[in-house]
Design a protein around this motif. Sequence first.
Motif, PDB file in Angstrom:
ATOM      1  N   ALA A 276       0.834  -1.205   0.000  1.00  0.00           N
ATOM      2  CA  ALA A 276       0.000   0.000   0.000  1.00  0.00           C
ATOM      3  C   ALA A 276       0.868   1.254   0.000  1.00  0.00           C
ATOM      4  CB  ALA A 276      -0.933  -0.002   1.206  1.00  0.00           C
ATOM      5  N   VAL A 277       1.978   1.213   0.758  1.00  0.00           N
ATOM      6  CA  VAL A 277       2.906   2.340   0.782  1.00  0.00           C
ATOM      7  C   VAL A 277       3.576   2.495  -0.584  1.00  0.00           C
ATOM      8  CG1 VAL A 277       4.994   3.288   1.849  1.00  0.00           C
ATOM      9  CG2 VAL A 277       3.309   2.090   3.262  1.00  0.00           C
ATOM     10  N   GLY A 278       3.948   1.372  -1.204  1.00  0.00           N
ATOM     11  CA  GLY A 278       4.527   1.414  -2.549  1.00  0.00           C
ATOM     12  C   GLY A 278       3.570   1.998  -3.566  1.00  0.00           C
ATOM     13  N   ALA A 279       2.291   1.634  -3.460  1.00  0.00           N
ATOM     14  CA  ALA A 279       1.266   2.187  -4.354  1.00  0.00           C
ATOM     15  C   ALA A 279       1.151   3.699  -4.176  1.00  0.00           C
ATOM     16  CB  ALA A 279      -0.078   1.515  -4.089  1.00  0.00           C
ATOM     17  N   MET A 280       1.228   4.147  -2.920  1.00  0.00           N
ATOM     18  CA  MET A 280       1.130   5.574  -2.637  1.00  0.00           C
ATOM     19  C   MET A 280       2.325   6.323  -3.215  1.00  0.00           C
ATOM     20  SD  MET A 280      -0.963   7.691  -1.327  1.00  0.00           S
ATOM     21  CE  MET A 280      -0.683   9.393  -1.804  1.00  0.00           C
ATOM     22  N   THR A 281       3.486   5.709  -3.212  1.00  0.00           N
ATOM     23  CA  THR A 281       4.677   6.316  -3.813  1.00  0.00           C
ATOM     24  C   THR A 281       4.439   6.573  -5.296  1.00  0.00           C
ATOM     25  OG1 THR A 281       6.151   5.209  -2.238  1.00  0.00           O
ATOM     26  CG2 THR A 281       7.138   6.008  -4.283  1.00  0.00           C
ATOM     27  N   PRO A 343      -5.781   3.515 -15.575  1.00  0.00           N
ATOM     28  CA  PRO A 343      -4.915   3.512 -14.383  1.00  0.00           C
ATOM     29  C   PRO A 343      -3.739   2.533 -14.474  1.00  0.00           C
ATOM     30  CG  PRO A 343      -6.967   2.352 -13.928  1.00  0.00           C
ATOM     31  CD  PRO A 343      -7.128   3.000 -15.264  1.00  0.00           C
ATOM     32  N   ARG A 344      -3.936   1.369 -15.092  1.00  0.00           N
ATOM     33  CA  ARG A 344      -2.847   0.387 -15.190  1.00  0.00           C
ATOM     34  C   ARG A 344      -1.705   0.904 -16.079  1.00  0.00           C
ATOM     35  NH1 ARG A 344      -3.553  -4.779 -13.287  1.00  0.00           N
ATOM     36  NH2 ARG A 344      -1.798  -5.438 -14.595  1.00  0.00           N
ATOM     37  N   GLY A 348       1.986   1.144 -14.537  1.00  0.00           N
ATOM     38  CA  GLY A 348       3.017   0.309 -15.140  1.00  0.00           C
ATOM     39  C   GLY A 348       4.282   1.053 -15.511  1.00  0.00           C
ATOM     40  N   ILE A 349       4.223   2.377 -15.556  1.00  0.00           N
ATOM     41  CA  ILE A 349       5.410   3.173 -15.861  1.00  0.00           C
ATOM     42  C   ILE A 349       6.469   3.013 -14.770  1.00  0.00           C
ATOM     43  CG2 ILE A 349       6.290   5.531 -16.156  1.00  0.00           C
ATOM     44  CD1 ILE A 349       3.558   6.267 -17.328  1.00  0.00           C
ATOM     45  N   PHE A 350       6.013   2.815 -13.532  1.00  0.00           N
ATOM     46  CA  PHE A 350       6.909   2.878 -12.377  1.00  0.00           C
ATOM     47  C   PHE A 350       7.355   1.515 -11.854  1.00  0.00           C
ATOM     48  CE2 PHE A 350       4.555   6.805 -12.510  1.00  0.00           C
ATOM     49  CZ  PHE A 350       5.497   7.759 -12.197  1.00  0.00           C
ATOM     50  N   SER A 351       6.763   0.443 -12.332  1.00  0.00           N
ATOM     51  CA  SER A 351       7.119  -0.862 -11.787  1.00  0.00           C
ATOM     52  C   SER A 351       6.783  -1.967 -12.782  1.00  0.00           C
ATOM     53  CB  SER A 351       6.375  -1.112 -10.467  1.00  0.00           C
ATOM     54  OG  SER A 351       6.685  -2.380  -9.930  1.00  0.00           O
ATOM     55  N   ILE A 357       1.321  -3.216  -9.546  1.00  0.00           N
ATOM     56  CA  ILE A 357       0.599  -2.493 -10.598  1.00  0.00           C
ATOM     57  C   ILE A 357      -0.909  -2.634 -10.416  1.00  0.00           C
ATOM     58  CG2 ILE A 357       0.088  -2.466 -13.079  1.00  0.00           C
ATOM     59  CD1 ILE A 357       3.013  -3.223 -13.572  1.00  0.00           C
ATOM     60  N   THR A 358      -1.375  -3.848 -10.150  1.00  0.00           N
ATOM     61  CA  THR A 358      -2.810  -4.090  -9.961  1.00  0.00           C
ATOM     62  C   THR A 358      -3.343  -3.319  -8.757  1.00  0.00           C
ATOM     63  OG1 THR A 358      -2.585  -6.308 -10.921  1.00  0.00           O
ATOM     64  CG2 THR A 358      -4.556  -5.876  -9.597  1.00  0.00           C
ATOM     65  N   TYR A 359      -2.592  -3.352  -7.676  1.00  0.00           N
ATOM     66  CA  TYR A 359      -3.005  -2.662  -6.444  1.00  0.00           C
ATOM     67  C   TYR A 359      -3.047  -1.145  -6.678  1.00  0.00           C
ATOM     68  CZ  TYR A 359      -3.411  -2.045  -1.363  1.00  0.00           C
ATOM     69  OH  TYR A 359      -3.848  -1.740  -0.093  1.00  0.00           O
ATOM     70  N   THR A 360      -2.024  -0.627  -7.348  1.00  0.00           N
ATOM     71  CA  THR A 360      -1.939   0.812  -7.603  1.00  0.00           C
ATOM     72  C   THR A 360      -3.067   1.279  -8.511  1.00  0.00           C
ATOM     73  OG1 THR A 360       0.478   0.747  -7.366  1.00  0.00           O
ATOM     74  CG2 THR A 360      -0.461   2.663  -8.466  1.00  0.00           C
ATOM     75  N   ALA A 361      -3.393   0.489  -9.542  1.00  0.00           N
ATOM     76  CA  ALA A 361      -4.467   0.858 -10.466  1.00  0.00           C
ATOM     77  C   ALA A 361      -5.802   0.995  -9.738  1.00  0.00           C
ATOM     78  CB  ALA A 361      -4.568  -0.175 -11.584  1.00  0.00           C
ATOM     79  N   TRP A 362      -6.063   0.064  -8.813  1.00  0.00           N
ATOM     80  CA  TRP A 362      -7.299   0.134  -8.014  1.00  0.00           C
ATOM     81  C   TRP A 362      -7.317   1.399  -7.158  1.00  0.00           C
ATOM     82  CZ3 TRP A 362      -7.154  -0.202  -2.554  1.00  0.00           C
ATOM     83  CH2 TRP A 362      -8.413  -0.186  -1.922  1.00  0.00           C
ATOM     84  N   ALA A 363      -6.208   1.673  -6.471  1.00  0.00           N
ATOM     85  CA  ALA A 363      -6.140   2.828  -5.580  1.00  0.00           C
ATOM     86  C   ALA A 363      -6.170   4.145  -6.351  1.00  0.00           C
ATOM     87  CB  ALA A 363      -4.881   2.746  -4.723  1.00  0.00           C
TER      88      ALA A 363
END
Length: 453
Positions: A276-281, A343-344, A348-351, A357-363
């Motif tokens: 979650a912290v990585g997604a926020m980054t 969002p994906r 995907g640019i960052f990782s 990627i899936t978690y970040t796209a949702w958030a």
Amino acid sequence: MNSRSNTQAMETEKIPRLLAQLAIPAVVAQIINLLYNIVDRIYIGHISGVGAAALTGVGLFTPILMLINAFAMLAGSGGAPRAAISMGKKDNKTAEQILGNCFALLVLMAIILTIIFFILAPKLLTLFGASAKTLPYAVAYARIYILGSIFVLIVLGMNPFITTQGFAKISMLTTIIGAVINIILDPIFIFVFNLGVRGAAIATVLSQAVGAIWILRFLSGEKTILHLKKENFRLQKDIILPCLALGVSTFVMLSTESILSISFTSSLSRYGGDIAVGAMTIITSISQLATLPLQGICQGGQPIMSYNFGAGNKDRVKKAFFTQFKVCAIFTTLFCIIVTAFPRLFAGIFSNNTELITYTAWALRIYMAGIFSLGFQVCCQQSFMALGQAKVSLLLACLRKLILLIPLIFILPLFIQNKVFAVFLAEPISDILAAIITTITFLSRFNKILDKE
């Protein structure tokens, strides 16, 4: 464009054309400036084996980075409008005193901040939510970046003085030169020299150093209207205090980003862990794709409003504001549509980590749902600064983050079962509420401010 034509254009050029001339280079500069903030993270996120942990560690440095930026803009965003207002009154002597005082203050702040943050970095990063896995990466990046913070303060604090004189292209070149150097050096230091996060920090510091040298050479050269002179370096209360009073609103906006980052990372670490912290980054970097160009638009509008406000040209001030308002609103609305639709693609640019990627796209879809309203809020708040309205600008700077967003980060999880969803939901709610309040406040006071002057 020479100095005389610069000042004449402020009074006679058609507003849409003038705004384009000043804002487009400023927007380009801000977009290029994004590369300082995200290129490191893109390369770090793709380091084989440790990319996700290293990316999270570097993201934990964000609160310190924001504080360094905040102190830079305390002088830059406060001094540049004051200088422009003085120029509008044909008082370039006072404008040059403002320039010199702000530069001296930036150097003094750089020395103090470097000592404090270098010593306290490990403790602060642990406080911000660094785990045993991510702390080594965070400290390695932080300490090198902190040693070069004087260059960051000079670039961010002095560049507004170039834009406010009408030299938007010179201001743009400052960031382009530094960013290109950063892009070239990053892969060399990270992968060729195998320095990892330390290499990313070294590349950033070197690129900022070149930008600082570029700015100082211009402000002490022949082309500039306002010159950086040693006799203006001695701090004077009647010169520097009005600048600080005006700049404190931007300082609060950026320093509260630091508190905000701590609030997000601590809550997300508690409810969602390192992912979650990585997604926020990643989300923080993506959000800058909206906020930094938005600042560029307002940087283009600020000299027009400030100069004509000082010159007593009310109609031109109004035209400048409403033109800027439309551009800001359209930009953030389009950005909101694009990011929430794909969002994906952005994540995907960052990782290359599929889970992240899936978690970040949702958030990201939750976090960005209210980003369309940011154009209204930032435009009105920055326009208060352009008109020298320090107190109300400060209050509105506090509104979105301190009064609304940070409390909501901790309150919403008490009432919503999905705690991580609740934390991310705090952002769009505060964005929309702050935009409504700020826009109504500005429009109700605009004519009174102009009539009073």
